[in-house]
Design an enzyme around this catalytic site. Sequence first.
Site, mmCIF file in Angstrom:
data_model
loop_
_atom_site.group_PDB
_atom_site.id
_atom_site.type_symbol
_atom_site.label_atom_id
_atom_site.label_comp_id
_atom_site.label_asym_id
_atom_site.label_seq_id
_atom_site.Cartn_x
_atom_site.Cartn_y
_atom_site.Cartn_z
ATOM 1 C CB SER A 12 79.751 41.202 16.352
ATOM 2 O OG SER A 12 79.920 42.597 16.257
ATOM 3 C CG HIS A 37 76.346 41.561 13.359
ATOM 4 N ND1 HIS A 37 75.028 41.630 12.933
ATOM 5 C CD2 HIS A 37 76.476 42.507 14.316
ATOM 6 C CE1 HIS A 37 74.395 42.570 13.613
ATOM 7 N NE2 HIS A 37 75.247 43.124 14.460
ATOM 8 C CG ASP A 39 77.629 45.839 15.520
ATOM 9 O OD1 ASP A 39 76.412 45.710 15.329
ATOM 10 O OD2 ASP A 39 78.316 45.002 16.141
ATOM 11 C CG MET A 41 77.802 51.690 16.437
ATOM 12 S SD MET A 41 78.306 51.356 18.131
ATOM 13 C CE MET A 41 78.142 49.552 18.184
ATOM 14 C CG HIS A 70 73.025 46.336 13.925
ATOM 15 N ND1 HIS A 70 73.275 45.859 15.196
ATOM 16 C CD2 HIS A 70 71.941 47.142 14.053
ATOM 17 C CE1 HIS A 70 72.384 46.340 16.045
ATOM 18 N NE2 HIS A 70 71.577 47.140 15.373
ATOM 19 C CG MET A 72 73.117 50.254 16.128
ATOM 20 S SD MET A 72 74.242 49.351 17.195
ATOM 21 C CE MET A 72 75.225 48.551 15.935
ATOM 22 C CG MET A 141 69.222 46.131 19.746
ATOM 23 S SD MET A 141 70.843 45.793 18.996
ATOM 24 C CE MET A 141 71.961 45.700 20.371
ATOM 25 N N GLY A 146 75.274 50.088 21.238
ATOM 26 C CA GLY A 146 76.345 51.072 21.325
ATOM 27 C C GLY A 146 77.720 50.474 21.590
ATOM 28 N N GLY A 148 80.079 46.704 22.465
ATOM 29 C CA GLY A 148 80.192 45.261 22.672
ATOM 30 C C GLY A 148 80.550 44.992 24.133
ATOM 31 N N GLY A 149 80.470 43.733 24.503
ATOM 32 C CA GLY A 149 80.948 43.333 25.826
ATOM 33 C C GLY A 149 79.994 43.589 26.979
ATOM 34 C CG ASP A 176 73.575 42.507 17.969
ATOM 35 O OD1 ASP A 176 74.615 42.121 18.534
ATOM 36 O OD2 ASP A 176 73.545 43.461 17.171
ATOM 37 N N GLY A 178 75.612 40.354 24.183
ATOM 38 C CA GLY A 178 75.816 39.491 25.337
ATOM 39 C C GLY A 178 75.572 38.020 25.077
HETATM 40 C C1 DX5 Z 1 76.099 46.305 20.145
HETATM 41 C C2 DX5 Z 1 76.248 45.648 18.805
HETATM 42 C C3 DX5 Z 1 76.575 44.216 18.856
HETATM 43 C C4 DX5 Z 1 77.902 43.886 19.488
HETATM 44 C C5 DX5 Z 1 77.714 42.619 20.260
HETATM 45 O O1 DX5 Z 1 75.498 47.547 20.016
HETATM 46 O O2 DX5 Z 1 75.059 45.785 18.045
HETATM 47 O O3 DX5 Z 1 76.523 43.616 17.563
HETATM 48 O O4 DX5 Z 1 78.938 43.695 18.562
HETATM 49 O O5 DX5 Z 1 78.852 42.377 20.982
HETATM 50 P P1 DX5 Z 1 78.896 41.336 22.182
HETATM 51 O O6 DX5 Z 1 78.589 40.001 21.623
HETATM 52 O O7 DX5 Z 1 80.289 41.465 22.664
HETATM 53 O O8 DX5 Z 1 77.852 41.770 23.192
HETATM 54 ZN ZN ZN Z 2 74.911 44.531 16.044
#
Ligand code: DX5
Ligand code: ZN
Length: 222
Positions: A12, A37, A39, A41, A70, A72, A141, A146, A148-149, A176, A178
Amino acid sequence: MTAPQKIILAPSILAGDFGNFARDAQRVEQGGGDWLHCDVMDGHFVPNITFGPDTIAAFRKATKLPLDVHLMIERPDQYVDRFIDASADHLIVHLEAQHDVARTLQQIRARGKWAGLAINPDTPPIKAAPFLDQIDELLVMTVHPGFGGQAFLPEMLSKLQELRFIAGDDLPIIVDGGINPETGRQCVEARANILVAGNSLFRHKTLNLAEAIAELRRHATD
Ligand code: DX5
Ligand code: ZN
């Protein structure tokens, strides 16, 4: 349970350097990622804002990898065409967004692109059931969307098994949020076959991106 043979890894770019997206997209390709990937938003569907179609077009120039986009966003129906014009390959829309889901999926497929459906942690598997024959990939999900991390939600493992049972063997299922070597392995055992990972790859404490991709693949497929 034995793992499926081919696991797709989709790093991602959200965890990449926003000032060096082209470089990081190239690093994903050179480092052995299968898909990129992306994201998107909008600050409405989720409380964060990332990037739009122009950035997807920039990724396209930087890499040949399939762009797994993706969305969102609150109104994906109003934007899928613009993302397809920008060279997105896979368009993933949320079941929980404000749109006629079946119609948006049809809109994507009518343009010859992969239609993906994403479901949030609180959405029961049965709600996805009516759409499973209209999609090319299902994104589960494993954190609340929303950011990462975040930490993987372990209760998503039984949900994954249930979705695999409902969907049958052939539908690609993406996880997707964690995902790291340990949670990725658990998801593969629960019969996901595509792993999105951001922080565990881009911000690994000791490994570079290519090494982290290789480690995730080894754990997921061993
Ligand atoms: C979160 C995103 C994920 C995100 C995952 O809303 O959809 O794609 O990038 O990031 P990690 O792998 O750090 O959880
Ligand atoms: Zn994603």
